[in-house]
Design a protein around this motif. Sequence first.
Motif, PDB file in Angstrom:
ATOM      1  N   CYS A  38      32.527  94.115  51.437  1.00 43.28           N
ATOM      2  CA  CYS A  38      31.277  93.421  51.134  1.00 43.28           C
ATOM      3  C   CYS A  38      30.762  92.763  52.415  1.00 43.28           C
ATOM      4  CB  CYS A  38      31.533  92.366  50.056  1.00 43.28           C
ATOM      5  SG  CYS A  38      30.056  91.492  49.500  1.00 43.28           S
ATOM      6  N   MET A  39      29.449  92.841  52.652  1.00 44.31           N
ATOM      7  CA  MET A  39      28.874  92.252  53.866  1.00 44.31           C
ATOM      8  C   MET A  39      27.475  91.714  53.586  1.00 44.31           C
ATOM      9  SD  MET A  39      28.060  95.754  55.982  1.00 44.31           S
ATOM     10  CE  MET A  39      29.719  96.365  55.685  1.00 44.31           C
ATOM     11  N   GLY A  40      27.057  90.838  54.463  1.00 40.91           N
ATOM     12  CA  GLY A  40      25.718  90.273  54.377  1.00 40.91           C
ATOM     13  C   GLY A  40      25.490  89.315  55.541  1.00 40.91           C
ATOM     14  N   GLU A  41      24.251  88.996  55.793  1.00 39.76           N
ATOM     15  CA  GLU A  41      23.925  88.075  56.881  1.00 39.76           C
ATOM     16  C   GLU A  41      23.062  86.943  56.332  1.00 39.76           C
ATOM     17  OE1 GLU A  41      20.077  89.989  59.007  1.00 39.76           O
ATOM     18  OE2 GLU A  41      21.957  91.111  59.265  1.00 39.76           O
ATOM     19  N   SER A  42      23.192  85.781  56.963  1.00 41.38           N
ATOM     20  CA  SER A  42      22.410  84.618  56.561  1.00 41.38           C
ATOM     21  C   SER A  42      22.502  83.571  57.660  1.00 41.38           C
ATOM     22  CB  SER A  42      22.942  84.038  55.248  1.00 41.38           C
ATOM     23  OG  SER A  42      24.225  83.472  55.434  1.00 41.38           O
ATOM     24  N   ASN A  43      21.708  82.542  57.516  1.00 41.54           N
ATOM     25  CA  ASN A  43      21.735  81.441  58.458  1.00 41.54           C
ATOM     26  C   ASN A  43      21.588  80.141  57.660  1.00 41.54           C
ATOM     27  OD1 ASN A  43      21.896  80.037  60.842  1.00 41.54           O
ATOM     28  ND2 ASN A  43      19.754  80.351  61.416  1.00 41.54           N
ATOM     29  N   PRO A  44      22.595  79.324  57.610  1.00 41.54           N
ATOM     30  CA  PRO A  44      23.893  79.431  58.268  1.00 41.54           C
ATOM     31  C   PRO A  44      24.682  80.653  57.780  1.00 41.54           C
ATOM     32  CG  PRO A  44      23.497  77.218  57.402  1.00 41.54           C
ATOM     33  CD  PRO A  44      22.459  78.095  56.819  1.00 41.54           C
ATOM     34  N   SER A  45      25.713  80.979  58.533  1.00 45.70           N
ATOM     35  CA  SER A  45      26.534  82.141  58.185  1.00 45.70           C
ATOM     36  C   SER A  45      27.038  82.018  56.747  1.00 45.70           C
ATOM     37  CB  SER A  45      27.734  82.239  59.135  1.00 45.70           C
ATOM     38  OG  SER A  45      27.277  82.465  60.450  1.00 45.70           O
ATOM     39  N   TYR A  88      34.139  93.952  39.568  1.00 47.31           N
ATOM     40  CA  TYR A  88      34.450  93.030  40.651  1.00 47.31           C
ATOM     41  C   TYR A  88      33.143  92.511  41.241  1.00 47.31           C
ATOM     42  CZ  TYR A  88      39.322  94.345  40.347  1.00 47.31           C
ATOM     43  OH  TYR A  88      40.607  94.527  39.894  1.00 47.31           O
ATOM     44  N   VAL A  89      33.145  91.217  41.580  1.00 51.37           N
ATOM     45  CA  VAL A  89      31.928  90.564  42.059  1.00 51.37           C
ATOM     46  C   VAL A  89      32.175  90.002  43.456  1.00 51.37           C
ATOM     47  CG1 VAL A  89      30.172  88.826  41.609  1.00 51.37           C
ATOM     48  CG2 VAL A  89      31.352  89.947  39.690  1.00 51.37           C
ATOM     49  N   CYS A  90      31.306  90.414  44.396  1.00 51.32           N
ATOM     50  CA  CYS A  90      31.309  89.833  45.735  1.00 51.32           C
ATOM     51  C   CYS A  90      30.220  88.751  45.762  1.00 51.32           C
ATOM     52  CB  CYS A  90      31.015  90.906  46.784  1.00 51.32           C
ATOM     53  SG  CYS A  90      30.798  90.234  48.453  1.00 51.32           S
ATOM     54  N   ILE A  91      30.629  87.516  46.094  1.00 52.70           N
ATOM     55  CA  ILE A  91      29.699  86.391  46.109  1.00 52.70           C
ATOM     56  C   ILE A  91      29.414  86.028  47.567  1.00 52.70           C
ATOM     57  CG2 ILE A  91      29.311  84.021  45.368  1.00 52.70           C
ATOM     58  CD1 ILE A  91      31.567  84.569  43.262  1.00 52.70           C
ATOM     59  N   ILE A  92      28.135  86.139  47.959  1.00 53.20           N
ATOM     60  CA  ILE A  92      27.708  85.800  49.321  1.00 53.20           C
ATOM     61  C   ILE A  92      26.756  84.612  49.197  1.00 53.20           C
ATOM     62  CG2 ILE A  92      26.645  86.660  51.441  1.00 53.20           C
ATOM     63  CD1 ILE A  92      27.149  89.504  50.447  1.00 53.20           C
ATOM     64  N   GLU A  93      27.096  83.512  49.896  1.00 53.63           N
ATOM     65  CA  GLU A  93      26.284  82.306  49.696  1.00 53.63           C
ATOM     66  C   GLU A  93      26.298  81.424  50.936  1.00 53.63           C
ATOM     67  OE1 GLU A  93      27.938  79.799  46.621  1.00 53.63           O
ATOM     68  OE2 GLU A  93      29.960  80.498  47.087  1.00 53.63           O
ATOM     69  N   ASN A  94      25.245  80.640  51.040  1.00 57.43           N
ATOM     70  CA  ASN A  94      25.200  79.536  51.992  1.00 57.43           C
ATOM     71  C   ASN A  94      24.370  78.422  51.368  1.00 57.43           C
ATOM     72  OD1 ASN A  94      22.564  80.344  52.255  1.00 57.43           O
ATOM     73  ND2 ASN A  94      22.701  80.884  54.442  1.00 57.43           N
ATOM     74  N   GLU A  95      23.997  77.424  52.180  1.00 58.02           N
ATOM     75  CA  GLU A  95      23.291  76.276  51.613  1.00 58.02           C
ATOM     76  C   GLU A  95      21.882  76.628  51.156  1.00 58.02           C
ATOM     77  OE1 GLU A  95      21.563  74.128  55.583  1.00 58.02           O
ATOM     78  OE2 GLU A  95      23.736  74.222  55.338  1.00 58.02           O
ATOM     79  N   ILE A  96      21.403  77.780  51.548  1.00 56.70           N
ATOM     80  CA  ILE A  96      20.050  78.172  51.181  1.00 56.70           C
ATOM     81  C   ILE A  96      20.025  78.940  49.867  1.00 56.70           C
ATOM     82  CG2 ILE A  96      17.976  79.387  51.943  1.00 56.70           C
ATOM     83  CD1 ILE A  96      18.807  76.962  53.671  1.00 56.70           C
ATOM     84  N   ASN A  97      20.960  79.872  49.720  1.00 59.48           N
ATOM     85  CA  ASN A  97      20.885  80.738  48.544  1.00 59.48           C
ATOM     86  C   ASN A  97      22.291  81.316  48.242  1.00 59.48           C
ATOM     87  OD1 ASN A  97      19.781  82.054  46.385  1.00 59.48           O
ATOM     88  ND2 ASN A  97      18.379  83.343  47.567  1.00 59.48           N
ATOM     89  N   ARG A  98      22.347  82.005  47.127  1.00 59.03           N
ATOM     90  CA  ARG A  98      23.596  82.635  46.667  1.00 59.03           C
ATOM     91  C   ARG A  98      23.242  83.983  46.052  1.00 59.03           C
ATOM     92  NH1 ARG A  98      28.590  80.866  43.496  1.00 59.03           N
ATOM     93  NH2 ARG A  98      28.914  82.482  41.916  1.00 59.03           N
ATOM     94  N   THR A  99      24.022  84.989  46.395  1.00 62.86           N
ATOM     95  CA  THR A  99      23.785  86.330  45.859  1.00 62.86           C
ATOM     96  C   THR A  99      25.119  86.925  45.408  1.00 62.86           C
ATOM     97  OG1 THR A  99      21.895  86.680  47.334  1.00 62.86           O
ATOM     98  CG2 THR A  99      22.905  88.638  46.364  1.00 62.86           C
TER      99      THR A  99
END
Length: 355
Positions: free
Chosen positions: A60-67, A107-118
């Motif tokens: 699972c991969m993704g990009e965001s800022n903050p990481s 199976y669920v990959c959770i990608i999140e930061n202070e801005i959003n969650r996917t």
Amino acid sequence: MLTIPNITSREHGTYVCIIENEINRTELYGFFTVLYGPQNMQLYPTESKVKEGDMLTLSCMGESNPSPIISWKKLGSDHQDNWNISTSNGQSVLSIPIITSRESGTYVCIIENEINRTELNGLVTVLYGPQNVQLYPTESIVKEGDTLTLSCRGESNPSPSIRWEKLGSEHQDNWNISTSKGQSMLTIPNITSREYGTYVCIIENEINRTELYGFFTVLYGPQNMQLYPTESKVKEGDMLTLSCMGESNPSPIISWKKLGSDHQDNWNISTSNGQSVLSIPNITSRESGTYVCIIENEINRTELNGLVTVLSHPKTLLVPAVSVLAAITTPALVYLIYIMRRKLCKEKSYKLQYV
């Protein structure tokens, strides 16, 4: 004044304000960071099929800022101790060594930061051989003529095929088999003694094969009976031997009788393994008659008859001499009297004619 409405992550970077005239030029730099939630996310594979015992690997991969922070879960269950997770630079890999059928699911990959969650979902299907298999009953006793019913079931992925065999013989025409949804039922109506033995339920798919064994005993009355000889002639003083046999389940009880009389003290009987021998030494004429072999168990009773004829020795008859002489002379004397009376009658008739 520069205004950028609805800024996106693409707008992050260094902006330059250029102030100039004909005399000089000045540049002022400003660096701007755009905070944004997860983007360009990917889960691979989104659908996977693995054999039980193999290793499952999800990326699972993704990009965001903050990481982003990347984590995993499985719908309907908690994190498992056998999960190996490695994460760095916006990428995470989940590995499950020696996967079992219980690991099937989403199976669920959770990608999140202070801005959003996917969340990204991946479906994992574990292919496995037959499990939770059962044969009922595993041992049974039925009477000949009754109906034998066996039930067999199991689960697997892909769904199992279920078939039946009997050790030492092929499928019989009188077998009724119904199968659906991982369960099969074998019915044998009007069962005979030939149906006893070990039955095998075979549950299999492309992954594995399982065999379940059930042993069944058929109770039946006497069969394959024989009395030998059925007719016999023996000389008085000789030995009479009769043999009787038969098979049954439970094992038969074999006994003897003679029609019109009771068991005799001079009868010698030996019985074992479904066979009995009756011996009468020094037989006499009184032993002539019909002998009956009785073969029986709790299921049935059968009688076999054998005719015995005892041949007597010829007897010498002594007759007194006087009796013999009388027997010889009496007919001659009667004949002589008859001749004399006839002659006398003729003489009387002759004299009358001349008077």
